[in-house]
Design an enzyme around this catalytic site. Sequence first.
Site, PDB file in Angstrom:
ATOM      1  N   PHE A 138      37.597   4.670  12.381  1.00 18.82           N
ATOM      2  CA  PHE A 138      37.322   5.462  13.576  1.00 18.82           C
ATOM      3  C   PHE A 138      38.395   6.530  13.701  1.00 18.82           C
ATOM      4  CE2 PHE A 138      37.657   6.655  18.018  1.00 18.82           C
ATOM      5  CZ  PHE A 138      36.341   6.981  18.298  1.00 18.82           C
ATOM      6  N   ASP A 223      46.067   7.589  10.019  1.00 16.55           N
ATOM      7  CA  ASP A 223      45.711   7.682  11.432  1.00 16.55           C
ATOM      8  C   ASP A 223      46.376   6.513  12.151  1.00 16.55           C
ATOM      9  OD1 ASP A 223      44.569   7.482  13.938  1.00 16.55           O
ATOM     10  OD2 ASP A 223      42.534   7.946  13.273  1.00 16.55           O
ATOM     11  N   LYS A 252      47.258   7.718  21.884  1.00 13.46           N
ATOM     12  CA  LYS A 252      47.203   6.523  22.743  1.00 13.46           C
ATOM     13  C   LYS A 252      48.509   6.107  23.431  1.00 13.46           C
ATOM     14  CE  LYS A 252      42.791   4.612  21.505  1.00 13.46           C
ATOM     15  NZ  LYS A 252      42.132   5.137  20.306  1.00 13.46           N
TER      16      LYS A 252
HETATM   17  C1  LIG Z   1      41.211   6.101  19.840  1.00 13.31           C
HETATM   18  C2  LIG Z   1      41.320   6.547  18.438  1.00 13.31           C
HETATM   19  C3  LIG Z   1      41.121   7.890  18.066  1.00 13.31           C
HETATM   20  C4  LIG Z   1      40.645   8.931  19.057  1.00 13.31           C
HETATM   21  O1  LIG Z   1      41.582   9.161  20.054  1.00 13.31           O
HETATM   22  P1  LIG Z   1      41.148   9.951  21.384  1.00 13.31           P
HETATM   23  O2  LIG Z   1      42.430  10.104  22.139  1.00 13.31           O
HETATM   24  O3  LIG Z   1      40.139   9.104  22.084  1.00 13.31           O
HETATM   25  O4  LIG Z   1      40.581  11.250  20.946  1.00 13.31           O
HETATM   26  C5  LIG Z   1      41.326   8.248  16.762  1.00 13.31           C
HETATM   27  N1  LIG Z   1      41.714   7.357  15.828  1.00 13.31           N
HETATM   28  C6  LIG Z   1      41.916   6.059  16.139  1.00 13.31           C
HETATM   29  C7  LIG Z   1      42.354   5.115  15.074  1.00 13.31           C
HETATM   30  C8  LIG Z   1      41.715   5.597  17.451  1.00 13.31           C
HETATM   31  O5  LIG Z   1      41.872   4.313  17.746  1.00 13.31           O
END
Ligand SMILES: *Cc1c(COP(=O)(O)O)cnc(C)c1O
Length: 344
Positions: A138, A223, A252
């Site tokens: 994701f 990521d 986050k």
């Molecule tokens: C939550 C998340 C995102 C997206 O972050 P947003 O602040 O909602 O745009 C991207 N990569 C990972 C691994 C995530 O958990």
Amino acid sequence: MNQGELINLSQTFLARTYAPAPVVLVRGQGCRVWDADGKEYLDFVAGIAVQALGHCHPKVVEAIREQASRLMHVSNLYYIGREIELARLLVENSCADRVFFCNSGAEANEAAIKLARKYSRDHYGTDRYEIITMANSFHGRTLATLAATGQEKFRLGFEPLPAGFSHVPFNDLAALEKALTPRTCAVMLEPIQAEGGVIVADREYLKKVRELCDRRNLLLIFDEVQVGTGRTGHLFAYEHYGVEPDIFTLAKALGGGTAIGAMLAKEAVSESFGPGTHASTFGGNPLACAAAIAVVRELLEGNHLSQCRKMGAYLTERLVTLQKKHPPPGGQREGSRRIRVLPR
Ligand SMILES: *Cc1c(COP(=O)(O)O)cnc(C)c1O
């Protein structure tokens, strides 16, 4: 207004993108939250991996209060003291050399994708732009990060998506090697797949991916939007593996509840982002940066990281014990997994 009335109003005015639990939370402290009717909850969600220090940590609250009364926003047309301070703190405590700030995880990944493409174009010409990502990954909800996300369900209805992404199974080196083409410029993955079901990368796998990227002049992008910023017991998840990415992203937990994202890169890669190549109005915003400085300092100076490692090891051990004690009826079902232990 009581809780029921607020929920009714939301049905009238909000876009229907969410299906929240029927609760309006109005206050938080540590790992507890309270709803509009005064009911107390133990918070296992933590704002979706955001409140790593708990709700309303006094140092974060104070940093925001102080900064809000001084200066909230000026834009990157000027130097921003808080932005510089936060960048230095992140660089001096990571494998990266430079930081670009934005406002969310998707934006941080979007910046990483753009930088990888630009770097590849600068060094290897126009035909090398594909990024290989992982099944069940994701990476966000913008069009490019949706294209990067290895889960069909998020993409349905929004096609056509930007070209240049392919997906391979996670923890499978052979599949990755097979998917490489002369157009590949980068490999992007979460060291621990979060939304995909808390799937931990094998240590050997990440080491081999790093070697493969070095051999083929590919950038390795991590990521760490969900697993970075102290959430695994190190400041960054890659530290568990002894493997350094060329680019990694944060969001986050970084802002302690304020909206901030960051894309961090090694010097040689970062050079491809010259003046005018990328920007964000709110990026490096003093308020969010002040909050993030307080978060990172607290992670570095407090006992959160060691406590997190201790509790993580305890929880893992007890879960593995439970799993052994209660095997699924009829043996291991398809799709069920053994609990993978994070390397130290
Ligand atoms: C939550 C998340 C995102 C997206 O972050 P947003 O602040 O909602 O745009 C991207 N990569 C990972 C691994 C995530 O958990």
